[in-house]
Design an enzyme around this catalytic site. Structure first.
Site, PDB file in Angstrom:
ATOM      1  N   LYS A 187      44.248  40.356  27.946  1.00  0.00           N
ATOM      2  CA  LYS A 187      44.360  40.722  29.360  1.00  0.00           C
ATOM      3  C   LYS A 187      45.025  39.567  30.093  1.00  0.00           C
ATOM      4  O   LYS A 187      44.507  38.443  30.106  1.00  0.00           O
ATOM      5  CB  LYS A 187      42.970  40.996  29.933  1.00  0.00           C
ATOM      6  CG  LYS A 187      42.975  41.306  31.422  1.00  0.00           C
ATOM      7  CD  LYS A 187      41.583  41.689  31.892  1.00  0.00           C
ATOM      8  CE  LYS A 187      41.557  41.940  33.386  1.00  0.00           C
ATOM      9  NZ  LYS A 187      40.218  42.330  33.848  1.00  0.00           N
ATOM     10  N   LYS A 240      46.730  44.537  28.236  1.00  0.00           N
ATOM     11  CA  LYS A 240      46.785  44.883  29.648  1.00  0.00           C
ATOM     12  C   LYS A 240      47.532  43.817  30.421  1.00  0.00           C
ATOM     13  O   LYS A 240      47.218  42.650  30.233  1.00  0.00           O
ATOM     14  CB  LYS A 240      45.345  44.984  30.165  1.00  0.00           C
ATOM     15  CG  LYS A 240      45.233  45.319  31.619  1.00  0.00           C
ATOM     16  CD  LYS A 240      43.795  45.297  32.031  1.00  0.00           C
ATOM     17  CE  LYS A 240      43.737  45.326  33.532  1.00  0.00           C
ATOM     18  NZ  LYS A 240      42.427  45.071  34.026  1.00  0.00           N
TER      19      LYS A 240
HETATM   20  C1  PBG Z   1      38.115  43.930  36.276  1.00  0.00           C
HETATM   21  C2  PBG Z   1      39.344  44.716  36.092  1.00  0.00           C
HETATM   22  C3  PBG Z   1      40.590  44.598  36.727  1.00  0.00           C
HETATM   23  C4  PBG Z   1      41.364  45.669  36.259  1.00  0.00           C
HETATM   24  C5  PBG Z   1      40.592  46.365  35.348  1.00  0.00           C
HETATM   25  N1  PBG Z   1      39.351  45.747  35.243  1.00  0.00           N
HETATM   26  C6  PBG Z   1      41.058  43.699  37.780  1.00  0.00           C
HETATM   27  C7  PBG Z   1      41.280  42.274  37.553  1.00  0.00           C
HETATM   28  O1  PBG Z   1      41.106  41.734  36.470  1.00  0.00           O
HETATM   29  O2  PBG Z   1      41.627  41.639  38.540  1.00  0.00           O
HETATM   30  C8  PBG Z   1      42.764  45.986  36.682  1.00  0.00           C
HETATM   31  C9  PBG Z   1      43.180  47.404  36.471  1.00  0.00           C
HETATM   32  C10 PBG Z   1      44.399  47.819  37.186  1.00  0.00           C
HETATM   33  O3  PBG Z   1      45.109  47.037  37.823  1.00  0.00           O
HETATM   34  O4  PBG Z   1      44.684  49.024  37.116  1.00  0.00           O
HETATM   35  N2  PBG Z   1      38.087  42.691  35.697  1.00  0.00           N
END
Ligand code: PBG
Length: 313
Positions: A187, A240
């Protein structure tokens, strides 16, 4: 080469075919609202109230979409996100509501602190530092409470080191050996998440997430993240965002041959929707993007386009 591109037989030799079975629908469940609320930075996407969640699932099932990932907007937040593991928290209630109506849907939950903490970070904070090991037991507690309420899959997204192991051990200890872990393994600290932070009210009060989410300059590091998560017990690994990271999806799939998920995130959605609304792109671009994500190696795609793509011919 053009012989095989004739209109009537093109479909026969298609290498990649997108199906509703590949898609996971994100649902934002808001404990504070009574009717659906459109997210201004995500046109046509809504937060749903707790008692609207069953109807939302039903609408998706009519389109043959059977897998859901739930995000909660709680009524109560504090320093360590206790409402994230409250038996009567927003996600726990939503899970039970859905489960009591439908047996065979796939319910996935995002396991993180950011939506539940006053500071908006994904871990425990002390002196403006995000503490790793202090966060792990909380993530395990959240995952267990989701399993208890009926989750099939928990998806830890906090990017704390050791979180998959902590969650696996916690689930096993409590008798949830069958609950699957889909880890947000690679991520990235991405600019593509800003609409989500409006959608889930999970913006942070200070600093950024670069101390725990990955640096977008790196791809080898993603392989190391994934390798660790697999060793710790991840069943499905996720990359992601998706679109700007197809090289990472590809490499991970090639190297590990694991069930691989890609998260087509909020900013990717908003960008495309904005261009479609302006008439600069046509809707088929959505289909092209999702097919490309699959072609790169993703088996599963989390996407806000799921419902509209299911309607496209
Ligand atoms: C929580 C989380 C996030 C997203 C999914 N789970 C936000 C972040 O890490 O700031 C982002 C999903 C999206 O942008 O569609 N940690």
């Amino acid at each position: 080469m053009r012989r095989l591109r004739k209109q009537n037989l093109r479909f026969l030799i298609r290498e990649t075919k997108l199906s509703v079975d590949d898609l996971i629908v994100p649902i934002f469940v808001d404990e504070n609202i009574k009717k659906p609320l459109e997210i201004s930075s995500m046109p046509d996407y809504f937060r749903v109230p707790l008692d609207g969640v069953v109807k939302e699932v039903e609408t998706c099932l009519e389109k043959n979409l059977k897998a859901f990932i739930l995000f909660g907007i709680p009524a109560y937040k504090d320093e360590i996100g206790t409402s994230a593991y409250d038996k009567n928290g927003v996600i726990q209630k939503a899970l039970r509501n859905i489960r009591s109506e439908f047996d065979d849907v796939v319910l996935i939950t995002d396991v993180c602190l950011c939506e539940y903490t006053t500071h908006g970070h994904c871990g425990v904070v002390k002196d403006n530092l995000i503490l790793n090991d202090e966060t792990l037991p909380l993530l395990a507690k959240i995952a267990i409470s989701h399993a208890e309420a009926g989750a099939d899959i928990v998806a830890p997204s906090a990017m704390m080191d050791g979180m998959v192991k902590a969650i696996r051990e916690g689930l096993d200890r409590e008798g949830y050996q069958d609950v699957v872990i889909m880890s947000y393994a690679a991520k990235y600290a991405s600019n593509f998440y800003s609409p989500f932070r409006e959608a889930a009210e999970s913006g942070f009060k200070f600093g950024d997430r670069k101390g725990y989410q990955m640096d977008f300059h790196n791809a080898n590091e993603a392989l190391r993240e994934v390798e660790l998560d697999i060793k710790e017990g991840a069943d499905i690994v996720m990359v992601k965002p998706a679109l700007a990271y197809l090289d990472v999806v590809y490499r991970i799939k090639q190297q590990f041959k694991m069930p691989t998920a890609a998260y087509n995130v909020s900013g990717e959605y908003s960008m495309v929707k904005a261009a479609i609304k302006l008439g600069w792109l046509n809707e088929e671009v959505i289909y092209e993007i999702l097919t490309a994500i699959k072609r790169a190696g993703a088996d599963l795609i989390i996407t806000y386009h799921a419902k509209e793509i299911a309607d496209l011919p």
